[in-house]
Write a protein that holds these residues in place. Sequence first.
Motif, PDB file in Angstrom:
ATOM      1  N   ARG A 190      -7.203  11.133 -39.359  1.00 49.22           N
ATOM      2  CA  ARG A 190      -8.365  10.600 -38.356  1.00 49.22           C
ATOM      3  C   ARG A 190      -8.491  11.574 -36.897  1.00 49.22           C
ATOM      4  NH1 ARG A 190      -6.348   5.506 -34.712  1.00 49.22           N
ATOM      5  NH2 ARG A 190      -6.845   5.686 -32.565  1.00 49.22           N
ATOM      6  N   THR A 193     -11.168  13.742 -38.607  1.00 50.28           N
ATOM      7  CA  THR A 193     -12.641  13.263 -38.365  1.00 50.28           C
ATOM      8  C   THR A 193     -12.928  13.120 -36.946  1.00 50.28           C
ATOM      9  OG1 THR A 193     -11.613  12.107 -40.151  1.00 50.28           O
ATOM     10  CG2 THR A 193     -13.630  10.926 -39.285  1.00 50.28           C
ATOM     11  N   VAL A 194     -12.091  12.685 -35.871  1.00 53.14           N
ATOM     12  CA  VAL A 194     -12.884  12.442 -34.845  1.00 53.14           C
ATOM     13  C   VAL A 194     -13.057  14.493 -34.278  1.00 53.14           C
ATOM     14  CG1 VAL A 194     -11.765  12.040 -32.145  1.00 53.14           C
ATOM     15  CG2 VAL A 194     -11.277  10.749 -34.364  1.00 53.14           C
ATOM     16  N   ALA A 197     -16.745  14.511 -35.381  1.00 50.84           N
ATOM     17  CA  ALA A 197     -17.459  14.171 -34.902  1.00 50.84           C
ATOM     18  C   ALA A 197     -17.421  14.706 -33.175  1.00 50.84           C
ATOM     19  CB  ALA A 197     -17.246  12.829 -34.806  1.00 50.84           C
ATOM     20  N   LEU A 208     -17.860   6.679 -26.490  1.00 53.98           N
ATOM     21  CA  LEU A 208     -17.598   6.301 -27.673  1.00 53.98           C
ATOM     22  C   LEU A 208     -15.804   6.086 -26.980  1.00 53.98           C
ATOM     23  CD1 LEU A 208     -18.694   7.281 -31.079  1.00 53.98           C
ATOM     24  CD2 LEU A 208     -19.209   4.983 -29.499  1.00 53.98           C
ATOM     25  N   HIS A 210     -13.563   9.101 -27.042  1.00 50.48           N
ATOM     26  CA  HIS A 210     -12.845   9.677 -26.653  1.00 50.48           C
ATOM     27  C   HIS A 210     -12.014  11.228 -26.099  1.00 50.48           C
ATOM     28  CE1 HIS A 210     -11.855   8.448 -30.916  1.00 50.48           C
ATOM     29  NE2 HIS A 210     -12.718   8.202 -31.334  1.00 50.48           N
TER      30      HIS A 210
ATOM     31  N   ASP B  99     -16.954   6.103 -41.835  1.00 54.54           N
ATOM     32  CA  ASP B  99     -16.690   6.768 -40.862  1.00 54.54           C
ATOM     33  C   ASP B  99     -16.931   7.395 -39.488  1.00 54.54           C
ATOM     34  OD1 ASP B  99     -14.144   8.082 -42.697  1.00 54.54           O
ATOM     35  OD2 ASP B  99     -15.644   9.864 -43.644  1.00 54.54           O
ATOM     36  N   VAL B 103     -14.911   6.223 -36.477  1.00 58.37           N
ATOM     37  CA  VAL B 103     -14.566   6.704 -35.424  1.00 58.37           C
ATOM     38  C   VAL B 103     -14.696   6.397 -34.024  1.00 58.37           C
ATOM     39  CG1 VAL B 103     -15.804   9.329 -33.749  1.00 58.37           C
ATOM     40  CG2 VAL B 103     -14.852   9.473 -36.504  1.00 58.37           C
ATOM     41  N   ALA B 104     -15.976   5.270 -34.092  1.00 60.08           N
ATOM     42  CA  ALA B 104     -16.197   4.330 -32.560  1.00 60.08           C
ATOM     43  C   ALA B 104     -14.812   3.425 -32.118  1.00 60.08           C
ATOM     44  CB  ALA B 104     -17.662   3.894 -33.577  1.00 60.08           C
ATOM     45  N   TRP B 106     -11.714   4.166 -33.113  1.00 62.93           N
ATOM     46  CA  TRP B 106     -10.545   4.420 -32.644  1.00 62.93           C
ATOM     47  C   TRP B 106     -10.560   4.957 -30.866  1.00 62.93           C
ATOM     48  CZ3 TRP B 106     -11.140   8.601 -37.660  1.00 62.93           C
ATOM     49  CH2 TRP B 106     -10.148   7.561 -39.088  1.00 62.93           C
TER      50      TRP B 106
END
Lengths: 328, 234
Positions: A190, A193-194, A197, A208, A210, B99, B103-104, B106
Amino acid sequence: MIARDRNWLLVFAVCAALAIVYPLFADGYQLTVIRDALIFGLFAASLDFFWGRTGILCFGHAAFFGIGGYIMALVTLNDAIPFGSLLGIAGAIAGAAFVAAIIGYFLFFGGIRGSYFTIVTLAMGVICQQAAISWSSVTGGDSGLIGIPPIEFDLGGTHVDLSQDLPSYIFVASIVAVVVLALWSISRGRWGTVLTAIQDNEVRAAALGHNAPLRLLVTFVLSAAIAGLAGALYVCMAGLVAPDLSGLLLSTEVIVWVAVGGRGTLLGPVLGAIAIQRAQQTISSFNPSLWPLLLGCVFVIIVFVLPDGILSIYARLKSLFKGGRQAQ
Amino acid sequence: MSDVLLRAENVGIRFGGLQALEALNLTVHDKELCCIIGPNGAGKSTFLNVLTGTLRPTTGSVRFLGHDIGGLPLHRIARLGIARKFQIPSVFPSLSVEDNLKVARWGAPSPARPIGELLDLVALGNRAATLAGGLAHGQKQWLEIGMALAIEPRLLLLDEPTAGMTPQETMATAEMLLRLKGEFSIVAVEHDIRFVRALNCETLVLHQGRRLRSGPFHDIEADEMVRDVYLGRR
Protein backbone atom coordinates in the motif's frame (compact mmCIF):
# COMPACT_ATOMS: atom_id res chain seq x y z
CA MET A 1 2.14 -7.57 -11.06
CA ILE A 2 2.23 -11.03 -9.53
CA ALA A 3 4.75 -12.24 -12.14
CA ARG A 4 6.93 -9.23 -11.42
CA ASP A 5 6.93 -10.00 -7.70
CA ARG A 6 7.84 -13.61 -8.40
CA ASN A 7 10.73 -12.58 -10.64
CA TRP A 8 12.02 -10.23 -7.99
CA LEU A 9 11.94 -12.93 -5.33
CA LEU A 10 13.70 -15.31 -7.72
CA VAL A 11 16.54 -12.84 -8.35
CA PHE A 12 16.72 -12.16 -4.63
CA ALA A 13 16.99 -15.88 -3.86
CA VAL A 14 19.74 -16.36 -6.45
CA CYS A 15 21.70 -13.42 -5.00
CA ALA A 16 21.25 -14.72 -1.46
CA ALA A 17 22.45 -18.19 -2.50
CA LEU A 18 25.52 -16.68 -4.19
CA ALA A 19 26.23 -14.65 -1.06
CA ILE A 20 26.01 -17.81 1.07
CA VAL A 21 28.35 -19.93 -1.04
CA TYR A 22 30.80 -17.13 -1.81
CA PRO A 23 32.93 -17.59 1.37
CA LEU A 24 33.70 -21.19 0.28
CA PHE A 25 35.59 -19.91 -2.76
CA ALA A 26 36.97 -16.61 -1.54
CA ASP A 27 39.96 -15.77 0.63
CA GLY A 28 39.81 -13.28 3.49
CA TYR A 29 40.79 -10.30 1.37
CA GLN A 30 38.15 -10.98 -1.28
CA LEU A 31 35.54 -11.38 1.44
CA THR A 32 36.31 -7.94 2.88
CA VAL A 33 36.15 -6.42 -0.60
CA ILE A 34 32.67 -7.83 -1.19
CA ARG A 35 31.63 -6.95 2.36
CA ASP A 36 32.53 -3.28 1.86
CA ALA A 37 30.84 -3.31 -1.55
CA LEU A 38 27.70 -4.72 0.10
CA ILE A 39 27.68 -1.85 2.59
CA PHE A 40 27.73 0.61 -0.30
CA GLY A 41 25.04 -1.54 -1.88
CA LEU A 42 22.89 -1.00 1.22
CA PHE A 43 23.55 2.72 0.87
CA ALA A 44 22.45 2.56 -2.78
CA ALA A 45 19.29 0.66 -1.83
CA SER A 46 18.47 3.39 0.71
CA LEU A 47 18.66 6.06 -1.99
CA ASP A 48 16.63 3.91 -4.36
CA PHE A 49 13.88 3.47 -1.77
CA PHE A 50 13.33 7.23 -1.89
CA TRP A 51 14.30 8.13 -5.46
CA GLY A 52 12.81 5.02 -7.06
CA ARG A 53 9.40 5.39 -5.44
CA THR A 54 8.95 9.14 -5.32
CA GLY A 55 10.85 10.16 -8.46
CA ILE A 56 12.52 12.90 -6.40
CA LEU A 57 16.33 12.77 -6.56
CA CYS A 58 18.34 13.46 -3.42
CA PHE A 59 21.77 14.68 -4.52
CA GLY A 60 23.23 14.76 -1.04
CA HIS A 61 22.53 11.31 0.25
CA ALA A 62 26.16 10.89 1.31
CA ALA A 63 25.43 13.49 4.01
CA PHE A 64 23.36 10.84 5.85
CA PHE A 65 26.02 8.19 5.23
CA GLY A 66 28.63 10.56 6.68
CA ILE A 67 26.46 11.58 9.65
CA GLY A 68 25.94 7.91 10.49
CA GLY A 69 29.68 7.27 10.13
CA TYR A 70 30.76 10.17 12.34
CA ILE A 71 28.22 9.39 15.07
CA MET A 72 29.34 5.74 15.09
CA ALA A 73 32.99 6.79 15.29
CA LEU A 74 32.44 9.30 18.09
CA VAL A 75 30.37 6.88 20.16
CA THR A 76 32.68 3.86 19.81
CA LEU A 77 35.89 5.89 20.29
CA ASN A 78 34.57 7.19 23.60
CA ASP A 79 35.50 4.63 26.26
CA ALA A 80 33.07 6.12 28.77
CA ILE A 81 30.05 4.96 26.73
CA PRO A 82 29.01 1.34 27.43
CA PHE A 83 27.66 -0.95 24.67
CA GLY A 84 29.48 1.30 22.20
CA SER A 85 28.71 -0.68 19.05
CA LEU A 86 24.98 -1.04 19.59
CA LEU A 87 24.51 2.51 20.88
CA GLY A 88 26.65 3.76 18.02
CA ILE A 89 24.49 2.05 15.41
CA ALA A 90 21.30 3.28 17.10
CA GLY A 91 22.74 6.80 17.30
CA ALA A 92 23.84 6.74 13.67
CA ILE A 93 20.36 5.72 12.51
CA ALA A 94 18.65 8.25 14.78
CA GLY A 95 21.05 11.07 13.88
CA ALA A 96 20.66 10.64 10.14
CA ALA A 97 16.87 10.33 10.52
CA PHE A 98 16.74 13.47 12.67
CA VAL A 99 18.63 15.61 10.16
CA ALA A 100 16.48 14.23 7.32
CA ALA A 101 13.32 14.98 9.32
CA ILE A 102 14.28 18.63 9.88
CA ILE A 103 15.40 19.30 6.31
CA GLY A 104 12.61 17.19 4.82
CA TYR A 105 9.94 18.93 6.90
CA PHE A 106 10.74 22.34 5.48
CA LEU A 107 11.20 21.06 1.94
CA PHE A 108 8.15 18.80 1.64
CA PHE A 109 5.67 20.96 3.54
CA GLY A 110 7.07 24.01 1.79
CA GLY A 111 6.14 22.47 -1.54
CA ILE A 112 9.74 21.98 -2.77
CA ARG A 113 9.84 19.18 -5.34
CA GLY A 114 11.72 18.00 -8.42
CA SER A 115 14.94 19.75 -9.39
CA TYR A 116 14.62 22.28 -6.56
CA PHE A 117 14.74 19.44 -4.05
CA THR A 118 17.78 18.03 -5.83
CA ILE A 119 19.60 21.37 -5.68
CA VAL A 120 18.84 21.94 -2.00
CA THR A 121 20.02 18.46 -1.06
CA LEU A 122 23.16 18.99 -3.16
CA ALA A 123 23.92 22.02 -1.00
CA MET A 124 23.13 20.00 2.13
CA GLY A 125 25.79 17.44 1.18
CA VAL A 126 28.40 20.13 0.59
CA ILE A 127 27.55 21.78 3.93
CA CYS A 128 27.93 18.46 5.76
CA GLN A 129 31.33 17.83 4.18
CA GLN A 130 32.48 21.36 5.04
CA ALA A 131 31.28 20.95 8.62
CA ALA A 132 33.22 17.70 8.90
CA ILE A 133 36.38 19.44 7.66
CA SER A 134 36.02 22.62 9.70
CA TRP A 135 34.84 21.27 13.06
CA SER A 136 38.20 19.62 13.58
CA SER A 137 38.10 19.46 17.40
CA VAL A 138 35.31 16.87 17.12
CA THR A 139 35.63 15.39 13.65
CA GLY A 140 39.40 15.39 13.28
CA GLY A 141 39.21 17.79 10.33
CA ASP A 142 40.59 16.75 6.97
CA SER A 143 42.28 13.62 8.23
CA GLY A 144 39.15 12.36 10.02
CA LEU A 145 39.16 9.90 12.91
CA ILE A 146 41.11 6.65 12.95
CA GLY A 147 41.21 3.56 15.13
CA ILE A 148 37.47 2.89 15.18
CA PRO A 149 37.05 -0.55 16.77
CA PRO A 150 35.19 -3.37 14.99
CA ILE A 151 31.59 -4.04 15.99
CA GLU A 152 31.30 -6.11 19.15
CA PHE A 153 28.25 -6.86 21.30
CA ASP A 154 26.45 -9.49 23.36
CA LEU A 155 23.26 -10.89 21.94
CA GLY A 156 21.24 -13.23 24.16
CA GLY A 157 24.33 -14.60 25.92
CA THR A 158 26.47 -15.08 22.81
CA HIS A 159 29.33 -12.71 22.27
CA VAL A 160 29.42 -11.33 18.73
CA ASP A 161 32.84 -10.13 17.64
CA LEU A 162 33.18 -8.83 14.09
CA SER A 163 36.93 -8.26 14.03
CA GLN A 164 37.43 -11.31 11.78
CA ASP A 165 36.67 -11.33 8.05
CA LEU A 166 34.10 -14.12 7.89
CA PRO A 167 31.85 -13.04 10.80
CA SER A 168 31.82 -9.45 9.58
CA TYR A 169 30.94 -10.61 6.06
CA ILE A 170 28.06 -12.74 7.36
CA PHE A 171 26.82 -9.90 9.59
CA VAL A 172 26.84 -7.33 6.78
CA ALA A 173 25.33 -9.71 4.21
CA SER A 174 22.47 -10.63 6.57
CA ILE A 175 21.70 -6.99 7.35
CA VAL A 176 21.68 -6.10 3.66
CA ALA A 177 19.39 -9.05 2.87
CA VAL A 178 16.94 -8.25 5.68
CA VAL A 179 16.81 -4.51 4.95
CA VAL A 180 16.40 -4.95 1.18
CA LEU A 181 13.64 -7.50 1.71
CA ALA A 182 11.90 -5.20 4.19
CA LEU A 183 12.16 -2.17 1.90
CA TRP A 184 10.83 -4.23 -0.98
CA SER A 185 7.79 -5.43 0.95
CA ILE A 186 7.06 -1.85 2.03
CA SER A 187 7.37 -0.46 -1.47
CA ARG A 188 5.30 -3.10 -3.26
CA GLY A 189 2.36 -2.80 -0.86
CA ARG A 190 0.00 0.00 0.00
CA TRP A 191 2.77 2.44 0.96
CA GLY A 192 4.55 2.11 -2.37
CA THR A 193 1.34 2.26 -4.42
CA VAL A 194 0.31 5.53 -2.80
CA LEU A 195 3.84 6.90 -3.35
CA THR A 196 3.54 6.03 -7.05
CA ALA A 197 0.20 7.83 -7.10
CA ILE A 198 1.78 10.89 -5.47
CA GLN A 199 4.58 10.78 -8.04
CA ASP A 200 1.98 10.67 -10.84
CA ASN A 201 -0.20 13.49 -9.51
CA GLU A 202 0.30 14.87 -6.04
CA VAL A 203 -2.68 17.24 -6.05
CA ARG A 204 -4.99 14.41 -7.08
CA ALA A 205 -3.67 12.15 -4.32
CA ALA A 206 -4.21 14.94 -1.78
CA ALA A 207 -7.76 15.51 -3.07
CA LEU A 208 -8.43 11.86 -2.30
CA GLY A 209 -7.44 12.36 1.34
CA HIS A 210 -3.76 11.42 1.27
CA ASN A 211 -1.35 13.56 3.25
CA ALA A 212 1.29 13.64 0.52
CA PRO A 213 3.97 15.80 2.20
CA LEU A 214 3.87 13.63 5.33
CA ARG A 215 4.19 10.44 3.33
CA LEU A 216 7.13 11.81 1.34
CA LEU A 217 8.75 12.99 4.57
CA VAL A 218 8.45 9.59 6.27
CA THR A 219 9.89 7.87 3.20
CA PHE A 220 12.79 10.32 3.11
CA VAL A 221 13.50 9.85 6.82
CA LEU A 222 13.44 6.07 6.48
CA SER A 223 15.77 6.29 3.50
CA ALA A 224 18.17 8.54 5.43
CA ALA A 225 18.08 6.24 8.47
CA ILE A 226 19.24 3.31 6.36
CA ALA A 227 21.95 5.45 4.78
CA GLY A 228 23.05 6.29 8.34
CA LEU A 229 23.13 2.58 9.20
CA ALA A 230 25.28 1.89 6.13
CA GLY A 231 27.66 4.69 7.16
CA ALA A 232 27.95 3.28 10.68
CA LEU A 233 28.72 -0.22 9.38
CA TYR A 234 31.27 1.13 6.93
CA VAL A 235 33.39 3.09 9.42
CA CYS A 236 33.63 0.06 11.74
CA MET A 237 34.78 -2.17 8.91
CA ALA A 238 37.22 0.40 7.50
CA GLY A 239 38.39 1.55 10.93
CA LEU A 240 38.36 5.20 9.95
CA VAL A 241 36.01 8.05 9.07
CA ALA A 242 36.86 11.01 6.85
CA PRO A 243 35.01 14.02 5.35
CA ASP A 244 34.92 12.25 1.96
CA LEU A 245 32.23 9.94 3.32
CA SER A 246 29.70 12.79 3.25
CA GLY A 247 31.08 14.38 0.14
CA LEU A 248 29.78 15.25 -3.29
CA LEU A 249 31.76 12.45 -4.97
CA LEU A 250 30.09 9.72 -2.93
CA SER A 251 26.67 11.36 -3.45
CA THR A 252 27.30 11.22 -7.17
CA GLU A 253 28.64 7.67 -7.14
CA VAL A 254 25.58 6.36 -5.31
CA ILE A 255 23.34 7.92 -7.95
CA VAL A 256 25.37 6.12 -10.64
CA TRP A 257 25.06 2.80 -8.77
CA VAL A 258 21.30 3.18 -8.56
CA ALA A 259 20.94 4.28 -12.17
CA VAL A 260 23.16 1.49 -13.47
CA GLY A 261 21.51 -1.17 -11.31
CA GLY A 262 17.97 -0.05 -12.10
CA ARG A 263 16.02 2.60 -10.26
CA GLY A 264 13.04 1.30 -8.33
CA THR A 265 14.23 -2.30 -8.12
CA LEU A 266 16.10 -2.05 -4.75
CA LEU A 267 18.10 -5.16 -5.63
CA GLY A 268 19.55 -3.64 -8.81
CA PRO A 269 21.30 -0.79 -6.96
CA VAL A 270 23.00 -3.31 -4.62
CA LEU A 271 24.27 -5.27 -7.62
CA GLY A 272 25.19 -2.04 -9.40
CA ALA A 273 27.26 -0.90 -6.41
CA ILE A 274 29.10 -4.24 -6.24
CA ALA A 275 29.72 -4.45 -9.99
CA ILE A 276 30.96 -0.87 -10.35
CA GLN A 277 33.28 -1.11 -7.35
CA ARG A 278 34.75 -4.38 -8.65
CA ALA A 279 35.31 -2.77 -12.02
CA GLN A 280 36.84 0.27 -10.36
CA GLN A 281 39.37 -1.84 -8.47
CA THR A 282 40.31 -3.89 -11.52
CA ILE A 283 40.68 -0.93 -13.86
CA SER A 284 42.40 1.36 -11.36
CA SER A 285 44.99 -1.32 -10.70
CA PHE A 286 46.49 -0.94 -14.15
CA ASN A 287 45.63 2.68 -14.91
CA PRO A 288 44.23 4.94 -12.16
CA SER A 289 43.37 7.84 -14.46
CA LEU A 290 41.32 5.69 -16.81
CA TRP A 291 38.58 4.95 -14.27
CA PRO A 292 36.65 8.26 -14.07
CA LEU A 293 36.57 8.40 -17.87
CA LEU A 294 35.21 4.88 -18.16
CA LEU A 295 32.68 5.39 -15.36
CA GLY A 296 31.37 8.50 -17.07
CA CYS A 297 31.01 6.67 -20.38
CA VAL A 298 29.28 3.68 -18.79
CA PHE A 299 26.84 6.01 -17.04
CA VAL A 300 25.96 7.86 -20.25
CA ILE A 301 25.55 4.60 -22.16
CA ILE A 302 23.31 3.11 -19.47
CA VAL A 303 21.11 6.21 -19.34
CA PHE A 304 20.64 6.16 -23.11
CA VAL A 305 20.51 2.44 -23.85
CA LEU A 306 19.13 0.91 -20.65
CA PRO A 307 17.28 3.66 -18.78
CA ASP A 308 15.84 1.05 -16.41
CA GLY A 309 19.25 -0.34 -15.46
CA ILE A 310 21.08 -3.64 -15.98
CA LEU A 311 18.32 -5.68 -14.37
CA SER A 312 16.02 -4.70 -17.24
CA ILE A 313 18.15 -6.49 -19.87
CA TYR A 314 16.16 -9.70 -19.43
CA ALA A 315 12.77 -7.97 -19.71
CA ARG A 316 13.98 -6.06 -22.76
CA LEU A 317 15.17 -9.19 -24.53
CA LYS A 318 11.88 -10.88 -23.74
CA SER A 319 9.78 -8.04 -25.16
CA LEU A 320 12.09 -7.98 -28.19
CA PHE A 321 11.41 -11.64 -28.94
CA LYS A 322 7.71 -11.26 -28.19
CA GLY A 323 7.54 -8.29 -30.54
CA GLY A 324 9.33 -10.36 -33.20
CA ARG A 325 6.85 -13.19 -32.91
CA GLN A 326 3.87 -10.87 -33.11
CA ALA A 327 5.27 -9.30 -36.22
CA GLN A 328 5.44 -12.62 -38.04
CA MET B 1 -34.27 18.80 2.00
CA SER B 2 -33.84 21.01 5.07
CA ASP B 3 -30.36 19.92 6.17
CA VAL B 4 -27.73 22.17 4.66
CA LEU B 5 -24.49 20.51 3.63
CA LEU B 6 -22.58 23.35 2.05
CA ARG B 7 -23.22 27.03 2.36
CA ALA B 8 -21.26 29.66 0.46
CA GLU B 9 -22.06 33.17 1.59
CA ASN B 10 -21.20 36.40 -0.14
CA VAL B 11 -18.16 34.83 -1.79
CA GLY B 12 -15.91 37.24 -3.64
CA ILE B 13 -12.40 36.77 -4.91
CA ARG B 14 -9.91 39.18 -6.42
CA PHE B 15 -6.86 38.33 -8.47
CA GLY B 16 -4.83 41.54 -8.49
CA GLY B 17 -7.02 44.02 -10.32
CA LEU B 18 -9.53 41.45 -11.51
CA GLN B 19 -12.70 40.83 -9.54
CA ALA B 20 -13.12 37.17 -10.53
CA LEU B 21 -16.15 36.48 -8.32
CA GLU B 22 -18.48 38.84 -6.57
CA ALA B 23 -21.16 38.34 -3.92
CA LEU B 24 -22.01 34.74 -4.77
CA ASN B 25 -24.27 32.64 -2.60
CA LEU B 26 -24.91 28.94 -2.91
CA THR B 27 -26.60 26.51 -0.60
CA VAL B 28 -26.40 22.80 -1.23
CA HIS B 29 -28.75 20.54 0.71
CA ASP B 30 -28.06 16.95 1.55
CA LYS B 31 -28.56 14.61 -1.44
CA GLU B 32 -29.27 17.48 -3.79
CA LEU B 33 -28.05 17.78 -7.36
CA CYS B 34 -27.24 21.18 -8.77
CA CYS B 35 -25.40 22.64 -11.73
CA ILE B 36 -23.36 25.76 -12.27
CA ILE B 37 -23.30 26.98 -15.85
CA GLY B 38 -22.04 30.01 -17.66
CA PRO B 39 -20.02 31.05 -20.69
CA ASN B 40 -16.22 30.82 -20.83
CA GLY B 41 -14.53 33.02 -18.26
CA ALA B 42 -17.68 33.38 -16.16
CA GLY B 43 -15.81 32.17 -13.07
CA LYS B 44 -17.25 28.64 -12.88
CA SER B 45 -13.98 26.87 -12.18
CA THR B 46 -12.84 29.59 -9.80
CA PHE B 47 -16.09 29.25 -7.86
CA LEU B 48 -15.63 25.48 -7.73
CA ASN B 49 -12.08 25.95 -6.46
CA VAL B 50 -13.48 28.14 -3.71
CA LEU B 51 -16.12 25.52 -2.87
CA THR B 52 -13.43 22.82 -2.57
CA GLY B 53 -11.30 25.04 -0.36
CA THR B 54 -8.45 25.15 -2.91
CA LEU B 55 -8.85 28.90 -3.23
CA ARG B 56 -9.52 31.11 -0.25
CA PRO B 57 -12.15 33.74 -0.98
CA THR B 58 -11.21 37.39 -0.46
CA THR B 59 -14.62 38.04 1.07
CA GLY B 60 -17.30 35.75 2.42
CA SER B 61 -16.97 32.16 3.60
CA VAL B 62 -17.61 28.57 2.61
CA ARG B 63 -18.91 26.30 5.32
CA PHE B 64 -19.26 22.54 5.02
CA LEU B 65 -21.36 20.99 7.79
CA GLY B 66 -20.62 24.11 9.79
CA HIS B 67 -16.79 24.01 9.33
CA ASP B 68 -15.10 26.88 7.54
CA ILE B 69 -13.05 25.07 4.91
CA GLY B 70 -11.17 28.04 3.44
CA GLY B 71 -7.41 27.39 3.57
CA LEU B 72 -7.55 23.83 4.96
CA PRO B 73 -5.01 21.43 3.41
CA LEU B 74 -6.46 19.44 0.51
CA HIS B 75 -6.35 16.07 2.22
CA ARG B 76 -8.23 17.38 5.26
CA ILE B 77 -11.01 18.68 3.03
CA ALA B 78 -11.20 15.30 1.31
CA ARG B 79 -11.49 13.60 4.68
CA LEU B 80 -14.43 15.83 5.63
CA GLY B 81 -16.28 14.13 2.77
CA ILE B 82 -15.78 16.43 -0.21
CA ALA B 83 -14.73 14.59 -3.35
CA ARG B 84 -13.67 16.37 -6.47
CA LYS B 85 -13.30 15.50 -10.10
CA PHE B 86 -10.83 17.72 -11.90
CA GLN B 87 -11.44 19.31 -15.28
CA ILE B 88 -8.46 17.62 -16.95
CA PRO B 89 -8.82 13.90 -16.31
CA SER B 90 -6.31 13.32 -13.53
CA VAL B 91 -5.98 9.65 -12.89
CA PHE B 92 -2.68 8.00 -11.93
CA PRO B 93 -1.36 6.85 -15.33
CA SER B 94 1.31 4.44 -14.04
CA LEU B 95 -1.13 2.52 -11.83
CA SER B 96 -3.72 0.01 -12.99
CA VAL B 97 -7.42 0.94 -12.95
CA GLU B 98 -7.86 -1.23 -9.88
CA ASP B 99 -4.90 0.38 -8.06
CA ASN B 100 -6.27 3.83 -8.89
CA LEU B 101 -9.47 2.91 -7.08
CA LYS B 102 -7.52 1.32 -4.23
CA VAL B 103 -5.48 4.47 -3.70
CA ALA B 104 -8.75 6.41 -3.59
CA ARG B 105 -10.27 4.03 -1.02
CA TRP B 106 -7.14 4.16 1.17
CA GLY B 107 -7.47 7.91 1.42
CA ALA B 108 -11.01 7.68 2.79
CA PRO B 109 -11.75 7.68 6.50
CA SER B 110 -14.27 4.83 6.12
CA PRO B 111 -14.53 3.34 2.63
CA ALA B 112 -17.62 1.19 2.19
CA ARG B 113 -18.02 0.31 -1.48
CA PRO B 114 -15.94 -2.68 -2.56
CA ILE B 115 -13.64 -2.28 -5.58
CA GLY B 116 -15.77 -4.60 -7.71
CA GLU B 117 -18.87 -2.47 -7.22
CA LEU B 118 -16.96 0.70 -8.07
CA LEU B 119 -15.62 -0.89 -11.26
CA ASP B 120 -19.15 -1.80 -12.33
CA LEU B 121 -20.55 1.63 -11.44
CA VAL B 122 -18.17 3.36 -13.82
CA ALA B 123 -18.40 0.63 -16.45
CA LEU B 124 -14.75 -0.42 -16.23
CA GLY B 125 -15.30 -3.95 -14.91
CA ASN B 126 -13.31 -5.53 -17.73
CA ARG B 127 -10.41 -3.04 -17.57
CA ALA B 128 -9.34 -3.56 -13.93
CA ALA B 129 -5.76 -4.58 -14.79
CA THR B 130 -5.23 -1.97 -17.53
CA LEU B 131 -2.82 0.86 -16.77
CA ALA B 132 -4.92 3.99 -16.37
CA GLY B 133 -2.61 5.87 -18.74
CA GLY B 134 -3.80 3.59 -21.54
CA LEU B 135 -7.53 4.25 -21.13
CA ALA B 136 -9.58 6.21 -23.63
CA HIS B 137 -10.37 9.79 -22.69
CA GLY B 138 -13.98 9.13 -21.68
CA GLN B 139 -12.97 6.09 -19.64
CA LYS B 140 -10.42 8.20 -17.76
CA GLN B 141 -13.20 10.63 -16.89
CA TRP B 142 -15.33 7.77 -15.58
CA LEU B 143 -12.44 6.29 -13.64
CA GLU B 144 -11.98 9.65 -11.99
CA ILE B 145 -15.65 9.74 -11.04
CA GLY B 146 -15.16 6.23 -9.63
CA MET B 147 -12.22 7.43 -7.56
CA ALA B 148 -14.31 10.29 -6.23
CA LEU B 149 -17.04 7.78 -5.28
CA ALA B 150 -14.50 5.52 -3.57
CA ILE B 151 -13.92 8.01 -0.78
CA GLU B 152 -17.65 7.80 0.13
CA PRO B 153 -18.26 11.52 -0.22
CA ARG B 154 -21.09 13.56 1.26
CA LEU B 155 -20.58 16.01 -1.57
CA LEU B 156 -19.21 15.39 -5.05
CA LEU B 157 -17.94 18.38 -7.01
CA LEU B 158 -17.51 17.83 -10.73
CA ASP B 159 -15.56 20.26 -12.88
CA GLU B 160 -16.75 19.84 -16.49
CA PRO B 161 -17.26 16.08 -16.17
CA THR B 162 -18.11 15.68 -19.84
CA ALA B 163 -15.30 17.78 -21.33
CA GLY B 164 -14.04 16.03 -24.45
CA MET B 165 -16.66 13.29 -24.34
CA THR B 166 -18.67 12.05 -27.30
CA PRO B 167 -22.45 12.79 -27.15
CA GLN B 168 -23.09 9.13 -26.22
CA GLU B 169 -20.56 9.26 -23.39
CA THR B 170 -22.05 12.55 -22.20
CA MET B 171 -25.52 10.99 -21.96
CA ALA B 172 -24.11 7.90 -20.22
CA THR B 173 -22.40 10.20 -17.68
CA ALA B 174 -25.67 12.06 -17.05
CA GLU B 175 -27.43 8.73 -16.42
CA MET B 176 -24.62 7.69 -14.09
CA LEU B 177 -25.07 10.87 -12.05
CA LEU B 178 -28.86 10.54 -11.94
CA ARG B 179 -28.42 7.01 -10.55
CA LEU B 180 -26.11 8.35 -7.83
CA LYS B 181 -28.29 11.35 -7.04
CA GLY B 182 -30.04 9.86 -4.02
CA GLU B 183 -26.79 8.91 -2.28
CA PHE B 184 -25.01 12.23 -1.81
CA SER B 185 -25.03 15.81 -3.02
CA ILE B 186 -23.57 16.61 -6.41
CA VAL B 187 -22.48 19.97 -7.76
CA ALA B 188 -21.49 19.95 -11.42
CA VAL B 189 -19.88 22.80 -13.28
CA GLU B 190 -20.76 22.40 -16.95
CA HIS B 191 -20.48 23.97 -20.30
CA ASP B 192 -22.53 21.45 -22.25
CA ILE B 193 -26.21 22.46 -22.20
CA ARG B 194 -27.44 19.03 -23.36
CA PHE B 195 -25.85 17.47 -20.31
CA VAL B 196 -27.43 19.97 -17.92
CA ARG B 197 -30.78 19.49 -19.64
CA ALA B 198 -30.49 15.74 -19.08
CA LEU B 199 -29.84 16.33 -15.39
CA ASN B 200 -32.74 18.81 -15.15
CA CYS B 201 -31.89 20.19 -11.72
CA GLU B 202 -31.39 23.42 -9.78
CA THR B 203 -29.07 25.60 -11.85
CA LEU B 204 -26.97 28.64 -11.11
CA VAL B 205 -25.94 30.77 -14.08
CA LEU B 206 -22.76 32.80 -13.72
CA HIS B 207 -21.77 35.69 -15.93
CA GLN B 208 -18.62 37.75 -15.41
CA GLY B 209 -18.20 36.50 -11.87
CA ARG B 210 -21.73 37.34 -10.74
CA ARG B 211 -24.98 35.46 -10.38
CA LEU B 212 -27.08 36.01 -13.47
CA ARG B 213 -30.00 33.69 -12.72
CA SER B 214 -30.74 30.72 -10.54
CA GLY B 215 -33.61 28.27 -10.41
CA PRO B 216 -34.86 25.03 -11.95
CA PHE B 217 -33.31 24.32 -15.35
CA HIS B 218 -36.53 24.62 -17.42
CA ASP B 219 -36.99 28.20 -16.14
CA ILE B 220 -33.35 28.99 -16.83
CA GLU B 221 -33.52 27.60 -20.33
CA ALA B 222 -36.52 29.76 -21.16
CA ASP B 223 -34.86 32.90 -19.84
CA GLU B 224 -34.15 35.49 -22.52
CA MET B 225 -31.18 37.00 -20.68
CA VAL B 226 -29.45 33.61 -20.27
CA ARG B 227 -29.85 32.90 -23.96
CA ASP B 228 -28.36 36.26 -24.82
CA VAL B 229 -25.35 35.65 -22.63
CA TYR B 230 -24.79 32.20 -24.05
CA LEU B 231 -25.10 33.40 -27.60
CA GLY B 232 -22.70 36.22 -26.84
CA ARG B 233 -25.24 38.99 -27.42
CA ARG B 234 -24.44 40.60 -24.08
